[in-house]
Design an enzyme around this catalytic site. Sequence first.
Site, PDB file in Angstrom:
ATOM      1  N   CYS A  94       0.817  -1.223   0.000  1.00  0.00           N
ATOM      2  CA  CYS A  94       0.000   0.000   0.000  1.00  0.00           C
ATOM      3  C   CYS A  94       0.852   1.275   0.000  1.00  0.00           C
ATOM      4  CB  CYS A  94      -0.970  -0.079   1.173  1.00  0.00           C
ATOM      5  SG  CYS A  94      -2.433   0.930   0.952  1.00  0.00           S
ATOM      6  N   ARG A 129     -12.988   5.731  -2.618  1.00  0.00           N
ATOM      7  CA  ARG A 129     -11.839   5.028  -2.077  1.00  0.00           C
ATOM      8  C   ARG A 129     -11.975   3.524  -2.359  1.00  0.00           C
ATOM      9  NH1 ARG A 129      -8.121   6.859   1.580  1.00  0.00           N
ATOM     10  NH2 ARG A 129      -7.234   5.172   2.801  1.00  0.00           N
ATOM     11  N   HIS A 195      -3.574  -5.888   2.351  1.00  0.00           N
ATOM     12  CA  HIS A 195      -3.341  -6.087   3.779  1.00  0.00           C
ATOM     13  C   HIS A 195      -3.950  -7.435   4.133  1.00  0.00           C
ATOM     14  CE1 HIS A 195      -2.307  -1.821   4.180  1.00  0.00           C
ATOM     15  NE2 HIS A 195      -3.355  -1.555   3.438  1.00  0.00           N
TER      16      HIS A 195
HETATM   17  N1  GLN Z   1      -2.282   6.903   1.607  1.00  0.00           N
HETATM   18  C1  GLN Z   1      -2.335   5.912   0.615  1.00  0.00           C
HETATM   19  C2  GLN Z   1      -3.665   5.853  -0.139  1.00  0.00           C
HETATM   20  O1  GLN Z   1      -4.726   6.070   0.427  1.00  0.00           O
HETATM   21  C3  GLN Z   1      -1.992   4.575   1.241  1.00  0.00           C
HETATM   22  C4  GLN Z   1      -3.011   4.094   2.238  1.00  0.00           C
HETATM   23  C5  GLN Z   1      -2.583   2.857   2.982  1.00  0.00           C
HETATM   24  O2  GLN Z   1      -1.399   2.543   3.076  1.00  0.00           O
HETATM   25  N2  GLN Z   1      -3.540   2.167   3.577  1.00  0.00           N
HETATM   26  O3  GLN Z   1      -3.633   5.586  -1.325  1.00  0.00           O
END
Ligand code: GLN
EC number: 6.3.5.13
Length: 242
Positions: A94, A129, A195
């Site tokens: 990520c 998102r 994750h």
């Molecule tokens: N900030 C980054 C995004 O939202 C990574 C988020 C994360 O590592 N969970 O794309």
Amino acid sequence: MSDNSLRLVWVYPDLLSTYGDQGNVLVVERRARQRGLDVQRVDVRSDQPIPTSGDIYLIGGGEDRPQRLAAERLLRDGGLERAVSNGAIVFSVCAGYQILGNEFVNDMGERQQGLGLLDVVTVRGEGERCVGDVLADIDPRLNLPPLTGFENHQGVTHLGPTAKPFARTRLGRGNGTGDGTEGAYNDTVFGTYMHGPVMARNPLIADLLLKLALDVNALPAIDDRWYDALRAERIAAATQPA
Ligand code: GLN
């Protein structure tokens, strides 16, 4: 690997370790020890230099601001790039994945330089998102079973010509580009949005990293029944109709 001990480096746990990504280090470390390897695990905080003699480096996800700070410090430090040029294996998740790319958009809405270890560029997605469970088929050349994990990111990652998609999604958004790709990799550097922690749900990825680091084609089998049960449960939960 030298002197028969595997050096495992966990990069910036103080900035990059969301959603239990630290579990990735625990799984790689344990699976190495189960194969009788002597493992030296080094956790490197963001105020410490990155050692250049590691065999496997792991980097987790993070919130937007810690991600900006981590990228600045890693770039200033330069150790990770040196480690990769020495042949080290890197696996990132990520925010860590975005940082390894050529560029990403940071929490201030600015384009920020990444480490350039993976040929990817991340922009801020304009749509919703990407959140939820993911099921994907890993590049068949890597000879791994389906990838299970969950994603939570706003970034959308575009692959350049020298990055190969790590997987193709059956469920979920992955890189968020709409082309079904998830993650990216080259010979020694891997990135994923997964994750889970991803190694707990996909322990054979940990074995892939170990094989690359040890330069062997196979490792002694270990009893994976608990991992298999977790995988089956999470894949069933993700695929059954709501
Ligand atoms: N900030 C980054 C995004 O939202 C990574 C988020 C994360 O590592 N969970 O794309």
